[in-house]
Design a protein around this motif. Structure first.
Motif, PDB file in Angstrom:
ATOM      1  N   LEU A  14       0.829  -1.200   0.000  1.00  0.00           N
ATOM      2  CA  LEU A  14       0.000   0.000   0.000  1.00  0.00           C
ATOM      3  C   LEU A  14       0.869   1.257   0.000  1.00  0.00           C
ATOM      4  O   LEU A  14       0.543   2.250  -0.658  1.00  0.00           O
ATOM      5  CB  LEU A  14      -0.948  -0.016   1.199  1.00  0.00           C
ATOM      6  N   ARG A  17       1.905   2.035  -3.503  1.00  0.00           N
ATOM      7  CA  ARG A  17       0.800   2.610  -4.279  1.00  0.00           C
ATOM      8  C   ARG A  17       0.610   4.090  -3.944  1.00  0.00           C
ATOM      9  O   ARG A  17       0.427   4.930  -4.827  1.00  0.00           O
ATOM     10  CB  ARG A  17      -0.479   1.826  -4.002  1.00  0.00           C
ATOM     11  N   LEU A  71      -7.176   4.789   0.527  1.00  0.00           N
ATOM     12  CA  LEU A  71      -7.633   3.919   1.611  1.00  0.00           C
ATOM     13  C   LEU A  71      -9.106   3.557   1.470  1.00  0.00           C
ATOM     14  O   LEU A  71      -9.523   2.457   1.815  1.00  0.00           O
ATOM     15  CB  LEU A  71      -7.351   4.553   2.975  1.00  0.00           C
ATOM     16  N   GLU A  73     -10.611   3.124  -1.335  1.00  0.00           N
ATOM     17  CA  GLU A  73     -10.688   2.168  -2.431  1.00  0.00           C
ATOM     18  C   GLU A  73     -10.305   0.752  -1.996  1.00  0.00           C
ATOM     19  O   GLU A  73     -10.640  -0.204  -2.669  1.00  0.00           O
ATOM     20  CB  GLU A  73      -9.763   2.606  -3.580  1.00  0.00           C
ATOM     21  N   GLU A  74      -9.579   0.648  -0.900  1.00  0.00           N
ATOM     22  CA  GLU A  74      -9.106  -0.670  -0.432  1.00  0.00           C
ATOM     23  C   GLU A  74     -10.213  -1.479   0.175  1.00  0.00           C
ATOM     24  O   GLU A  74     -11.086  -1.114   0.791  1.00  0.00           O
ATOM     25  CB  GLU A  74      -7.973  -0.497   0.581  1.00  0.00           C
TER      26      GLU A  74
END
Length: 74
Positions: A14, A17, A71, A73-74
């Motif tokens: 993460l 990203r 976050l 979108e996770e």
């Protein structure tokens, strides 16, 4: 007093990203990896420890909005 503020702490995937998205927006983050620092110094460390992302104080607001979007979108 530091010119940088921590905006995120988390796993390497993460973090990568988030760093990529920040760079696309012209923000150059600083990533701190304590486990890598410990390993290089010869100390035992967690292989995949958390990483911290820091940005210049002038870019905190813009950077935090990018982190929040990712976050969600996770």
């Amino acid at each position: 007093m530091s010119d940088y503020t921590k905006i995120y702490t988390g796993n390497s995937m993460l973090t990568q990203r988030i760093v990529s998205e920040l760079q696309k927006m012209g923000i150059e983050p600083v990533v701190k990896d304590e486990s890598e620092s410990a390993r290089l110094a010869g100390f035992a460390a967690n292989i995949d420890g958390d990483r911290e992302i820091h940005v210049h104080n002038d870019e905190v607001e813009k950077a935090q909005s990018i982190v929040e979007r990712i976050l969600k979108e996770e």
